[in-house]
Design a protein around this motif. Structure first.
Motif, PDB file in Angstrom:
ATOM      1  N   LEU A  21     -38.193  30.276  14.304  1.00 48.92           N
ATOM      2  CA  LEU A  21     -39.357  31.039  14.240  1.00 48.92           C
ATOM      3  C   LEU A  21     -38.760  32.382  14.150  1.00 48.92           C
ATOM      4  CD1 LEU A  21     -42.108  29.903  16.391  1.00 48.92           C
ATOM      5  CD2 LEU A  21     -42.222  30.568  14.135  1.00 48.92           C
ATOM      6  N   LEU A  22     -39.119  33.402  13.495  1.00 50.18           N
ATOM      7  CA  LEU A  22     -38.870  34.811  13.745  1.00 50.18           C
ATOM      8  C   LEU A  22     -39.583  35.167  14.952  1.00 50.18           C
ATOM      9  CD1 LEU A  22     -37.815  37.305  12.573  1.00 50.18           C
ATOM     10  CD2 LEU A  22     -39.955  37.815  11.539  1.00 50.18           C
ATOM     11  N   ARG A  23     -38.751  35.779  15.883  1.00 50.48           N
ATOM     12  CA  ARG A  23     -39.489  36.151  17.176  1.00 50.48           C
ATOM     13  C   ARG A  23     -39.521  37.581  17.359  1.00 50.48           C
ATOM     14  NH1 ARG A  23     -43.240  33.457  19.311  1.00 50.48           N
ATOM     15  NH2 ARG A  23     -42.567  31.428  20.238  1.00 50.48           N
ATOM     16  N   ASP A  24     -38.477  38.485  16.651  1.00 50.28           N
ATOM     17  CA  ASP A  24     -38.350  40.054  16.909  1.00 50.28           C
ATOM     18  C   ASP A  24     -37.454  40.453  15.897  1.00 50.28           C
ATOM     19  OD1 ASP A  24     -38.931  42.406  17.757  1.00 50.28           O
ATOM     20  OD2 ASP A  24     -37.699  42.328  19.409  1.00 50.28           O
ATOM     21  N   PHE A  25     -37.831  41.955  15.423  1.00 48.12           N
ATOM     22  CA  PHE A  25     -36.916  42.405  14.500  1.00 48.12           C
ATOM     23  C   PHE A  25     -36.875  43.928  14.677  1.00 48.12           C
ATOM     24  CE2 PHE A  25     -40.732  42.128  12.242  1.00 48.12           C
ATOM     25  CZ  PHE A  25     -40.892  43.346  11.672  1.00 48.12           C
ATOM     26  N   GLN A  26     -35.915  44.632  14.558  1.00 47.92           N
ATOM     27  CA  GLN A  26     -36.033  46.084  14.644  1.00 47.92           C
ATOM     28  C   GLN A  26     -35.574  46.457  13.397  1.00 47.92           C
ATOM     29  OE1 GLN A  26     -33.539  44.520  17.032  1.00 47.92           O
ATOM     30  NE2 GLN A  26     -35.227  43.921  18.153  1.00 47.92           N
ATOM     31  N   VAL A  27     -36.252  47.791  12.823  1.00 44.20           N
ATOM     32  CA  VAL A  27     -36.154  48.732  11.730  1.00 44.20           C
ATOM     33  C   VAL A  27     -35.585  49.890  12.087  1.00 44.20           C
ATOM     34  CG1 VAL A  27     -37.489  46.985  10.034  1.00 44.20           C
ATOM     35  CG2 VAL A  27     -38.311  48.981  11.451  1.00 44.20           C
ATOM     36  N   HIS A  28     -34.959  50.632  11.205  1.00 45.47           N
ATOM     37  CA  HIS A  28     -34.430  51.999  11.217  1.00 45.47           C
ATOM     38  C   HIS A  28     -35.823  52.796  11.405  1.00 45.47           C
ATOM     39  CE1 HIS A  28     -32.587  55.696  10.427  1.00 45.47           C
ATOM     40  NE2 HIS A  28     -31.470  55.097  10.934  1.00 45.47           N
ATOM     41  N   ALA A  29     -35.777  54.108  12.118  1.00 44.55           N
ATOM     42  CA  ALA A  29     -36.877  54.798  12.236  1.00 44.55           C
ATOM     43  C   ALA A  29     -37.292  55.306  11.046  1.00 44.55           C
ATOM     44  CB  ALA A  29     -36.491  55.769  13.404  1.00 44.55           C
ATOM     45  N   TYR A  30     -36.521  55.718   9.981  1.00 44.59           N
ATOM     46  CA  TYR A  30     -36.954  56.636   8.850  1.00 44.59           C
ATOM     47  C   TYR A  30     -36.205  55.758   7.398  1.00 44.59           C
ATOM     48  CZ  TYR A  30     -32.853  59.296   9.887  1.00 44.59           C
ATOM     49  OH  TYR A  30     -31.526  59.630  10.102  1.00 44.59           O
ATOM     50  N   LYS A  31     -35.131  54.908   7.729  1.00 44.06           N
ATOM     51  CA  LYS A  31     -34.557  54.507   6.606  1.00 44.06           C
ATOM     52  C   LYS A  31     -35.273  52.898   6.248  1.00 44.06           C
ATOM     53  CE  LYS A  31     -30.106  56.513   7.136  1.00 44.06           C
ATOM     54  NZ  LYS A  31     -28.749  56.163   7.560  1.00 44.06           N
ATOM     55  N   GLN A  32     -35.094  52.550   5.009  1.00 41.71           N
ATOM     56  CA  GLN A  32     -35.600  51.232   4.641  1.00 41.71           C
ATOM     57  C   GLN A  32     -34.417  50.278   5.109  1.00 41.71           C
ATOM     58  OE1 GLN A  32     -36.794  51.264   0.577  1.00 41.71           O
ATOM     59  NE2 GLN A  32     -39.039  51.991   1.125  1.00 41.71           N
ATOM     60  N   LEU A  33     -34.275  50.182   6.365  1.00 41.82           N
ATOM     61  CA  LEU A  33     -33.112  49.154   6.766  1.00 41.82           C
ATOM     62  C   LEU A  33     -33.490  48.447   8.040  1.00 41.82           C
ATOM     63  CD1 LEU A  33     -29.959  49.210   6.419  1.00 41.82           C
ATOM     64  CD2 LEU A  33     -29.847  50.775   8.073  1.00 41.82           C
ATOM     65  N   VAL A  34     -33.529  46.931   8.084  1.00 42.41           N
ATOM     66  CA  VAL A  34     -33.368  46.033   9.296  1.00 42.41           C
ATOM     67  C   VAL A  34     -32.198  46.048   9.825  1.00 42.41           C
ATOM     68  CG1 VAL A  34     -34.039  43.915   9.638  1.00 42.41           C
ATOM     69  CG2 VAL A  34     -35.085  44.669   7.584  1.00 42.41           C
ATOM     70  N   LEU A  35     -32.312  46.378  11.205  1.00 43.15           N
ATOM     71  CA  LEU A  35     -31.020  46.529  12.017  1.00 43.15           C
ATOM     72  C   LEU A  35     -30.821  45.375  12.673  1.00 43.15           C
ATOM     73  CD1 LEU A  35     -32.134  49.965  13.991  1.00 43.15           C
ATOM     74  CD2 LEU A  35     -30.368  49.554  12.039  1.00 43.15           C
ATOM     75  N   HIS A  36     -31.651  44.476  13.054  1.00 48.75           N
ATOM     76  CA  HIS A  36     -31.457  43.265  13.815  1.00 48.75           C
ATOM     77  C   HIS A  36     -32.442  42.513  13.642  1.00 48.75           C
ATOM     78  CE1 HIS A  36     -30.494  40.452  17.255  1.00 48.75           C
ATOM     79  NE2 HIS A  36     -29.161  40.975  16.758  1.00 48.75           N
ATOM     80  N   ALA A  37     -32.279  41.104  13.830  1.00 56.27           N
ATOM     81  CA  ALA A  37     -33.450  40.234  14.108  1.00 56.27           C
ATOM     82  C   ALA A  37     -33.202  38.932  14.854  1.00 56.27           C
ATOM     83  CB  ALA A  37     -33.723  39.395  12.649  1.00 56.27           C
ATOM     84  N   ASP A  38     -34.224  38.506  15.259  1.00 50.70           N
ATOM     85  CA  ASP A  38     -33.912  37.272  16.428  1.00 50.70           C
ATOM     86  C   ASP A  38     -34.644  36.208  15.901  1.00 50.70           C
ATOM     87  OD1 ASP A  38     -32.747  39.365  18.002  1.00 50.70           O
ATOM     88  OD2 ASP A  38     -34.280  39.302  19.668  1.00 50.70           O
ATOM     89  N   PHE A  39     -34.138  34.996  16.260  1.00 49.53           N
ATOM     90  CA  PHE A  39     -34.949  33.832  15.833  1.00 49.53           C
ATOM     91  C   PHE A  39     -34.542  32.811  16.926  1.00 49.53           C
ATOM     92  CE2 PHE A  39     -33.508  35.902  11.908  1.00 49.53           C
ATOM     93  CZ  PHE A  39     -34.548  35.587  10.862  1.00 49.53           C
ATOM     94  N   GLN A  40     -35.955  32.033  17.174  1.00 52.98           N
ATOM     95  CA  GLN A  40     -35.822  31.104  18.266  1.00 52.98           C
ATOM     96  C   GLN A  40     -35.950  29.688  17.457  1.00 52.98           C
ATOM     97  OE1 GLN A  40     -39.264  31.427  20.899  1.00 52.98           O
ATOM     98  NE2 GLN A  40     -38.677  29.779  21.976  1.00 52.98           N
ATOM     99  N   ARG A  41     -34.966  28.801  18.217  1.00 51.07           N
ATOM    100  CA  ARG A  41     -35.112  27.368  17.660  1.00 51.07           C
ATOM    101  C   ARG A  41     -36.240  26.710  18.184  1.00 51.07           C
ATOM    102  NH1 ARG A  41     -29.692  27.763  20.039  1.00 51.07           N
ATOM    103  NH2 ARG A  41     -28.147  27.575  18.581  1.00 51.07           N
ATOM    104  N   VAL A  42     -36.865  25.640  17.226  1.00 48.55           N
ATOM    105  CA  VAL A  42     -38.095  24.952  17.292  1.00 48.55           C
ATOM    106  C   VAL A  42     -38.002  23.448  17.424  1.00 48.55           C
ATOM    107  CG1 VAL A  42     -40.223  24.585  16.201  1.00 48.55           C
ATOM    108  CG2 VAL A  42     -39.313  26.822  16.217  1.00 48.55           C
ATOM    109  N   ASP A  43     -38.349  23.110  18.479  1.00 47.17           N
ATOM    110  CA  ASP A  43     -38.376  21.586  18.675  1.00 47.17           C
ATOM    111  C   ASP A  43     -39.702  20.938  18.234  1.00 47.17           C
ATOM    112  OD1 ASP A  43     -38.586  18.851  19.872  1.00 47.17           O
ATOM    113  OD2 ASP A  43     -37.405  19.357  21.592  1.00 47.17           O
ATOM    114  N   ALA A  44     -39.751  20.067  17.285  1.00 40.22           N
ATOM    115  CA  ALA A  44     -40.928  19.475  16.799  1.00 40.22           C
ATOM    116  C   ALA A  44     -41.597  19.007  17.875  1.00 40.22           C
ATOM    117  CB  ALA A  44     -40.500  18.254  15.821  1.00 40.22           C
ATOM    118  N   ASN A  45     -41.289  18.416  19.109  1.00 40.48           N
ATOM    119  CA  ASN A  45     -42.085  17.903  20.257  1.00 40.48           C
ATOM    120  C   ASN A  45     -42.594  18.871  21.237  1.00 40.48           C
ATOM    121  OD1 ASN A  45     -41.968  15.234  19.096  1.00 40.48           O
ATOM    122  ND2 ASN A  45     -39.832  15.265  19.602  1.00 40.48           N
TER     123      ASN A  45
END
Length: 200
Positions: free
Chosen positions: A72-96
């Motif tokens: 699951l996408l949990r968080d992401f950071q974008v640049h203050a004024y550029k169209q730039l994604v700086l970082h993204a966090d994903f969390q593993r998912v357990d079906a149960n």
């Protein structure tokens, strides 16, 4: 939704800057029983995916060197004024294991509601997303809020919404989701008819 990722061995701000200069975005996968994994994603693909509502509230298939993990996408950071994604966090998912996630609300049938048709009311969306708990397999892309029966001056609360099977809302109270208010100085169709009847 499938996301292709690449292992990332170099850490630190210098390495991240080099990645971004090469058109990639540094990211991390964490959670579950396995150790966190540093990855890199194609920046343009990620940038366009982030514009899709479903990308934020769907289980994603993250493929790294041929191996697929559910995340699951949990968080992401974008640049203050550029169209730039700086970082993204994903969390593993357990079906149960149940997950806690925000999903968007989609409002339907406002135009046929008594509030709008007869009362001349304006529907205001107080909430645009809702916190829910559910198993990954039950995760909806969005939750529909049917406004067909809303009267002028009334409000729709969280408890009024029909949630999909297996989904529970995470809330301490019963917050207002939408309101139907008549603008000042506006007369509803019923009041206007009553006024005409009095004049005759």
């Amino acid at each position: 939704m499938k996301v292709i990722a690449f292992p990332r061995t170099e850490q630190g701000s210098g390495a991240s800057r080099r990645l971004r200069n090469a058109g990639q975005t540094p990211a991390i996968i964490y959670g579950g029983t396995a150790a966190p994994v540093a990855i890199a994603l194609d920046h343009n693909a990620l940038y366009h995916a982030l514009k899709k509502e479903a990308f934020h509230s769907s289980i994603l298939d993250m493929e790294i060197e041929g191996k697929v993990e559910k995340v699951l996408l949990r968080d992401f950071q974008v640049h203050a004024y550029k169209q730039l994604v700086l970082h993204a966090d994903f969390q593993r998912v357990d079906a149960n294991q149940k997950i806690h996630v925000k999903v968007p609300l989609h409002f339907v049938n406002a135009e046929i509601s008594p509030a709008v048709k007869l009362g001349g009311a304006i529907i205001s969306h107080v909430m645009t997303e809702v916190d829910i708990n559910c198993l990954p397999g039950d995760l909806p892309e969005f939750i529909e809020v049917d406004l067909a029966k809303v009267e002028a001056g009334a409000s729709v609360h969280l408890n009024d919404i029909a949630l999909p099977k297996g989904v529970t809302a995470v809330s301490n109270d019963n917050p207002t989701v939408a309101t139907a208010s008549v603008p000042a100085g506006q007369v509803s169709a019923d009041d206007a008819a009553a006024g005409d009847a009095e004049k005759k």
